[in-house]
Design an enzyme around this catalytic site. Structure first.
Site, mmCIF file in Angstrom:
data_model
loop_
_atom_site.group_PDB
_atom_site.id
_atom_site.type_symbol
_atom_site.label_atom_id
_atom_site.label_comp_id
_atom_site.label_asym_id
_atom_site.label_seq_id
_atom_site.Cartn_x
_atom_site.Cartn_y
_atom_site.Cartn_z
ATOM 1 N N ASP A 38 0.429 -4.702 10.091
ATOM 2 C CA ASP A 38 -0.328 -4.567 8.120
ATOM 3 C C ASP A 38 0.477 -5.202 7.752
ATOM 4 O OD1 ASP A 38 -2.058 -1.706 7.837
ATOM 5 O OD2 ASP A 38 -0.913 -2.435 6.490
ATOM 6 N N TYR A 154 -14.854 -5.759 -5.264
ATOM 7 C CA TYR A 154 -14.957 -5.041 -3.755
ATOM 8 C C TYR A 154 -16.472 -5.262 -3.496
ATOM 9 C CZ TYR A 154 -14.182 -1.664 0.010
ATOM 10 O OH TYR A 154 -14.382 -0.713 0.841
HETATM 11 N N1 LIG Z 1 -12.401 5.015 3.140
HETATM 12 C C1 LIG Z 1 -13.261 4.853 2.485
HETATM 13 O O1 LIG Z 1 -14.212 5.746 2.800
HETATM 14 C C2 LIG Z 1 -14.068 3.553 3.080
HETATM 15 C C3 LIG Z 1 -15.659 3.166 2.967
HETATM 16 C C4 LIG Z 1 -15.877 1.870 2.810
HETATM 17 C C5 LIG Z 1 -15.682 0.792 3.628
HETATM 18 N N2 LIG Z 1 -14.087 1.426 4.075
HETATM 19 C C6 LIG Z 1 -13.518 0.072 4.817
HETATM 20 O O2 LIG Z 1 -12.171 0.518 5.588
HETATM 21 C C7 LIG Z 1 -11.428 -0.566 5.786
HETATM 22 C C8 LIG Z 1 -10.303 0.401 5.760
HETATM 23 O O3 LIG Z 1 -9.646 1.448 4.724
HETATM 24 P P1 LIG Z 1 -9.093 2.334 4.590
HETATM 25 O O4 LIG Z 1 -10.743 3.614 3.890
HETATM 26 O O5 LIG Z 1 -8.677 3.045 5.135
HETATM 27 O O6 LIG Z 1 -8.570 2.429 3.863
HETATM 28 P P2 LIG Z 1 -6.128 2.573 4.021
HETATM 29 O O7 LIG Z 1 -5.716 1.768 2.427
HETATM 30 O O8 LIG Z 1 -6.215 3.727 4.114
HETATM 31 O O9 LIG Z 1 -6.009 1.882 4.599
HETATM 32 C C9 LIG Z 1 -6.202 -0.151 4.192
HETATM 33 C C10 LIG Z 1 -5.186 -0.764 5.641
HETATM 34 O O10 LIG Z 1 -5.187 -1.827 4.533
HETATM 35 C C11 LIG Z 1 -3.232 -2.294 4.848
HETATM 36 N N3 LIG Z 1 -3.669 -3.348 3.991
HETATM 37 C C12 LIG Z 1 -4.636 -4.333 2.493
HETATM 38 N N4 LIG Z 1 -3.997 -5.628 2.660
HETATM 39 C C13 LIG Z 1 -3.647 -6.039 3.642
HETATM 40 C C14 LIG Z 1 -3.172 -7.129 3.860
HETATM 41 N N5 LIG Z 1 -3.291 -8.442 3.032
HETATM 42 N N6 LIG Z 1 -2.748 -7.312 4.706
HETATM 43 C C15 LIG Z 1 -2.811 -6.830 5.869
HETATM 44 N N7 LIG Z 1 -2.960 -5.716 5.837
HETATM 45 C C16 LIG Z 1 -3.595 -5.199 4.646
HETATM 46 C C17 LIG Z 1 -3.186 -1.595 4.277
HETATM 47 O O11 LIG Z 1 -1.485 -1.620 4.102
HETATM 48 C C18 LIG Z 1 -3.877 -0.092 4.644
HETATM 49 O O12 LIG Z 1 -2.410 0.420 6.596
HETATM 50 C C19 LIG Z 1 -11.318 -1.639 4.173
HETATM 51 O O13 LIG Z 1 -11.849 -2.572 5.244
HETATM 52 C C20 LIG Z 1 -12.314 -1.044 3.748
HETATM 53 O O14 LIG Z 1 -12.828 -1.501 2.463
HETATM 54 C C21 LIG Z 1 -13.734 2.500 3.821
#
Ligand SMILES: NC(=O)c1ccc[n+]([C@@H]2O[C@H](COP(=O)([O-])OP(=O)(O)OC[C@H]3O[C@@H](n4cnc5c(N)ncnc54)[C@H](O)[C@@H]3O)[C@@H](O)[C@H]2O)c1
Length: 266
Positions: A38, A154
């Site tokens: 991360d 996005y």
């Molecule tokens: N939460 C939702 O409903 C949802 C919906 C669709 C897709 N997603 C996808 O699920 C995945 C996880 O998202 P989440 O909801 O858990 O969000 P989140 O923000 O809780 O977690 C994302 C993590 O990625 C890390 N991160 C960001 N940029 C980074 C980088 N350049 N290098 C390494 N780490 C990095 C952040 O520090 C964070 O720990 C993502 O791909 C997101 O697009 C989530």
């Protein structure tokens, strides 16, 4: 431990928060050794410290392919292999309407969300191809499979992950590497905060409430999803029960992408 992941090595990018965190926790519970990658050092170190000896943190910006390559080579050296790669890290784009959107965010979002997934897939697959295969799971979004308003960069980045995953699954099949994607929706995490640069805490809270309400109205399953719901799907696609599954995009969204819910019975 009696689990198909015992002795397996798993890398989870974006593993310090939300869905990535739940995925790290589940694989650990299932007996794997997990490299939690991360960009957020504080959260990553703290979580790895809490989870103990089969979890290690590595600070990585997945938008930098050189760092992704080092992550994979370090993992292989440290733990003796790599069996599952979960390309989960992503950032969202500003919540502004498209006419007011700041397109200067394009390169950064695409680097993290698309280049990060491609580099993670390539580096892991190069190792797996020489070592009997493996499984790769890429995180897309229902925002990449369904059209809608807002967060245009996005959406475009997540649509790219869909097409990349299906196409590369075809190429890597001959190397016994399965590549699949998950399209979550409706999972409350801190992802929205990455859309909210410059907003006050109250404004973020107001936006979160509004987003949750829209999700609730569009979701056939009544309950809100959790990061653990998505982690279970990652473990399925990464594991032997999905041994004949490659090139799919699995929605984990409470039925949202299937269609509108029936009117609620009050
Ligand atoms: N939460 C939702 O409903 C949802 C919906 C669709 C897709 N997603 C996808 O699920 C995945 C996880 O998202 P989440 O909801 O858990 O969000 P989140 O923000 O809780 O977690 C994302 C993590 O990625 C890390 N991160 C960001 N940029 C980074 C980088 N350049 N290098 C390494 N780490 C990095 C952040 O520090 C964070 O720990 C993502 O791909 C997101 O697009 C989530």
């Amino acid at each position: 431990m009696n689990s198909e992941f015992a002795g397996k090595v798993v890398v989870v990018t974006g593993g310090a928060s939300g869905i990535g965190r739940a995925t790290v926790e589940l694989f650990r519970e299932l007996g794997a050794t997990v490299m939690l990658a991360d960009v957020d050092r504080d959260r990553g170190e703290q979580l790895a410290g809490e989870l103990g000896e089969r979890v290690e943190f590595r600070q990585v910006d997945v938008g930098r392919p050189d760092q992704v390559e080092t992550l994979v080579s370090h993992t292989v050296e440290r733990w003796g292999g790599l069996h599952v790669m979960v390309n989960n890290a992503a950032v969202s784009s500003p919540l502004a309407r498209f006419l007011d959107d700041d397109l200067s965010a394009f390169e950064r979002i695409m680097s993290v969300n698309v280049l990060g997934v491609m580099a993670g897939t390539q580096c892991a697959a190069r190792h797996m191809a020489r070592n009997g295969g493996g499984a790769i799971v890429n995180m897309t979004s229902i925002g990449g499979t369904q059209a809608g308003g807002g967060v245009m960069i996005y959406r475009a980045s997540k649509a790219a992950v869909v097409q990349f995953t299906k196409s590369v699954a075809i190429e890597l099949a001959r190397n016994d590497i399965r590549v699949n994607a998950i399209a979550p929706g409706n999972i409350p995490t801190s992802l929205l905060a990455s859309s909210a640069a410059g907003m006050s805490e109250q404004e973020i809270e107001r936006q979160e409430r509004a987003v949750r309400e829209v999700m609730r109205k569009n979701r056939p399953l009544p309950r809100e999803g959790t990061p653990a719901d998505v982690a279970e799907a990652v473990a399925y696609l990464a594991g032997d029960r999905a041994r004949y599954v490659t090139g799919v995009v699995l929605p984990v969204d409470g039925g949202t992408s299937a269609g509108k819910p029936l009117p609620r019975r009050e």
